[in-house]
Design a protein around this motif. Sequence first.
Motif, PDB file in Angstrom:
ATOM      1  N   SER A  41      14.631  11.946  23.999  1.00  0.00           N
ATOM      2  CA  SER A  41      13.365  12.634  23.818  1.00  0.00           C
ATOM      3  C   SER A  41      12.713  13.250  24.897  1.00  0.00           C
ATOM      4  O   SER A  41      12.604  12.526  26.045  1.00  0.00           O
ATOM      5  CB  SER A  41      12.427  11.696  22.936  1.00  0.00           C
ATOM      6  OG  SER A  41      11.192  12.567  22.658  1.00  0.00           O
ATOM      7  N   SER A  46      14.982  20.696  22.150  1.00  0.00           N
ATOM      8  CA  SER A  46      14.183  21.568  21.226  1.00  0.00           C
ATOM      9  C   SER A  46      13.832  22.779  21.936  1.00  0.00           C
ATOM     10  O   SER A  46      13.976  24.155  21.476  1.00  0.00           O
ATOM     11  CB  SER A  46      12.854  21.271  20.746  1.00  0.00           C
ATOM     12  OG  SER A  46      13.191  20.035  19.858  1.00  0.00           O
ATOM     13  N   ARG A  50      15.294  26.230  20.605  1.00  0.00           N
ATOM     14  CA  ARG A  50      14.479  27.588  20.251  1.00  0.00           C
ATOM     15  C   ARG A  50      14.328  28.882  20.938  1.00  0.00           C
ATOM     16  O   ARG A  50      13.745  29.674  20.661  1.00  0.00           O
ATOM     17  CB  ARG A  50      12.931  26.790  20.382  1.00  0.00           C
ATOM     18  CG  ARG A  50      12.702  25.775  19.232  1.00  0.00           C
ATOM     19  CD  ARG A  50      11.435  24.897  19.772  1.00  0.00           C
ATOM     20  NE  ARG A  50      10.217  25.664  20.000  1.00  0.00           N
ATOM     21  CZ  ARG A  50       9.342  25.661  18.849  1.00  0.00           C
ATOM     22  NH1 ARG A  50       9.604  25.383  17.636  1.00  0.00           N
ATOM     23  NH2 ARG A  50       8.260  26.468  18.966  1.00  0.00           N
ATOM     24  N   GLU A  56      11.017  30.351  21.618  1.00  0.00           N
ATOM     25  CA  GLU A  56      10.686  30.063  23.097  1.00  0.00           C
ATOM     26  C   GLU A  56      10.954  31.125  23.845  1.00  0.00           C
ATOM     27  O   GLU A  56      12.425  31.540  23.650  1.00  0.00           O
ATOM     28  CB  GLU A  56      10.925  28.840  23.602  1.00  0.00           C
ATOM     29  CG  GLU A  56      10.355  27.557  23.014  1.00  0.00           C
ATOM     30  CD  GLU A  56       8.723  27.522  23.198  1.00  0.00           C
ATOM     31  OE1 GLU A  56       8.239  28.187  24.004  1.00  0.00           O
ATOM     32  OE2 GLU A  56       8.497  26.458  22.758  1.00  0.00           O
ATOM     33  N   GLN A  90      13.305  18.748  11.450  1.00  0.00           N
ATOM     34  CA  GLN A  90      13.144  17.386  11.057  1.00  0.00           C
ATOM     35  C   GLN A  90      12.419  17.031   9.633  1.00  0.00           C
ATOM     36  O   GLN A  90      12.680  16.252   8.870  1.00  0.00           O
ATOM     37  CB  GLN A  90      12.640  16.609  12.275  1.00  0.00           C
ATOM     38  CG  GLN A  90      12.454  15.040  12.000  1.00  0.00           C
ATOM     39  CD  GLN A  90      12.190  14.258  13.272  1.00  0.00           C
ATOM     40  OE1 GLN A  90      12.202  15.039  14.327  1.00  0.00           O
ATOM     41  NE2 GLN A  90      11.825  12.968  13.049  1.00  0.00           N
TER      42      GLN A  90
HETATM   43  P1  ADP Z   1       9.982  15.818  18.882  1.00  0.00           P
HETATM   44  O1  ADP Z   1       9.959  14.759  20.043  1.00  0.00           O
HETATM   45  O2  ADP Z   1       9.892  15.448  17.724  1.00  0.00           O
HETATM   46  O3  ADP Z   1      11.026  16.997  19.201  1.00  0.00           O
HETATM   47  P2  ADP Z   1       7.708  16.938  20.097  1.00  0.00           P
HETATM   48  O4  ADP Z   1       6.328  15.978  19.891  1.00  0.00           O
HETATM   49  O5  ADP Z   1       8.215  17.008  21.625  1.00  0.00           O
HETATM   50  O6  ADP Z   1       8.569  16.672  18.956  1.00  0.00           O
HETATM   51  O7  ADP Z   1       7.037  18.460  20.063  1.00  0.00           O
HETATM   52  C1  ADP Z   1       6.653  18.934  18.973  1.00  0.00           C
HETATM   53  C2  ADP Z   1       5.662  20.194  19.145  1.00  0.00           C
HETATM   54  O8  ADP Z   1       4.899  20.084  20.304  1.00  0.00           O
HETATM   55  C3  ADP Z   1       6.815  21.455  19.748  1.00  0.00           C
HETATM   56  O9  ADP Z   1       6.482  22.516  19.093  1.00  0.00           O
HETATM   57  C4  ADP Z   1       6.601  21.356  21.213  1.00  0.00           C
HETATM   58  O10 ADP Z   1       6.878  22.784  21.908  1.00  0.00           O
HETATM   59  C5  ADP Z   1       5.103  21.044  21.389  1.00  0.00           C
HETATM   60  N1  ADP Z   1       5.011  20.233  22.682  1.00  0.00           N
HETATM   61  C6  ADP Z   1       5.678  19.087  23.017  1.00  0.00           C
HETATM   62  N2  ADP Z   1       5.337  18.613  24.178  1.00  0.00           N
HETATM   63  C7  ADP Z   1       4.218  19.216  24.257  1.00  0.00           C
HETATM   64  C8  ADP Z   1       3.336  19.223  25.604  1.00  0.00           C
HETATM   65  N3  ADP Z   1       3.518  18.371  26.580  1.00  0.00           N
HETATM   66  N4  ADP Z   1       2.317  20.256  25.642  1.00  0.00           N
HETATM   67  C9  ADP Z   1       2.270  21.052  24.544  1.00  0.00           C
HETATM   68  N5  ADP Z   1       3.113  21.266  23.407  1.00  0.00           N
HETATM   69  C10 ADP Z   1       3.928  20.338  23.330  1.00  0.00           C
END
Ligand code: ADP
Length: 233
Positions: A41, A46, A50, A56, A90
């Motif tokens: 993780s 992602s 993306r 992205e 997911q």
């Molecule tokens: P997963 O771990 O299930 O892949 P995340 O929680 O990492 O999901 O990400 C979910 C969404 O939040 C994504 O669209 C990602 O771009 C965004 N995201 C993840 N980390 C951050 C962060 N530190 N700040 C802002 N947005 C975030």
Amino acid sequence: MIQLQHLSKTYEGSAETAHHALRDVDLAIADGDVFGIIGASGAGKSTLVRCINLLERPTGGRILIDGRDVTDLSGKQLLELRSSIGMIFQNFSLFQQRTVLRNVTFPLELRHEKKEPREKRARELLELVGLGDLADRYPSQLSGGQQQRVAIARALANNPAIMLCDEATSALDTRSTVSILKLLADINRDLGVTMVVITHSLAVAQKVCNRIAVIDGGRIVEEGLTAEVFANP
Ligand code: ADP
Ligand code: ADP
């Protein structure tokens, strides 16, 4: 063929908190591959995937699809690129207020296809994913595995050459996971759709992917045939 060349992505924070989600990623995904992207993780999986459909924007490097540089596409050409790439998630991301059928017709409505042909196509796709009988249900009436099948049918509506699967089985139990992986493998084999499969599960990667890239801290640390990657000590 999908080529990522020196791809980088930095999420801007303040100077100290700017986050390098991808660093100098080079990757070639061939037509017909089921290509696994694995890693912990936060590794950048992602973000990497993306970038392929430009959900992205990379902050450095290039993205080539079939030799064409798509990195800076915008407007109509960007919409065309996106519609040639299916994506599943997911959490399924279905429209809760639409029936199963109208979830699958949605991409065709966006393209202004007429009601009769788009519903015909949607019914064919629902047959393909094994949900021919559930066209008039709502997502909340389906199991997780069935909901992911609807999402797969919707992702196929525009006849994509590429499908991006972001932790597509992570919310499912073992039995549903096996059946969804089998469906994705069938789609790859029968329709020739190139699959890019994000997973944190080595078992999932091992089961469906012919090639794998391991990502850690935004870098590709290993890449190769699945059997080779898992054979390493
Ligand atoms: P997963 O771990 O299930 O892949 P995340 O929680 O990492 O999901 O990400 C979910 C969404 O939040 C994504 O669209 C990602 O771009 C965004 N995201 C993840 N980390 C951050 C962060 N530190 N700040 C802002 N947005 C975030
Ligand atoms: P993975 O899919 O491997 O869990 P992600 O690509 O979601 O990893 O995230 C990679 C890193 O980038 C994580 O540290 C995450 O917090 C960060 N990140 C992802 N999306 C955003 C965002 N929109 N803004 C800021 N940071 C983000």
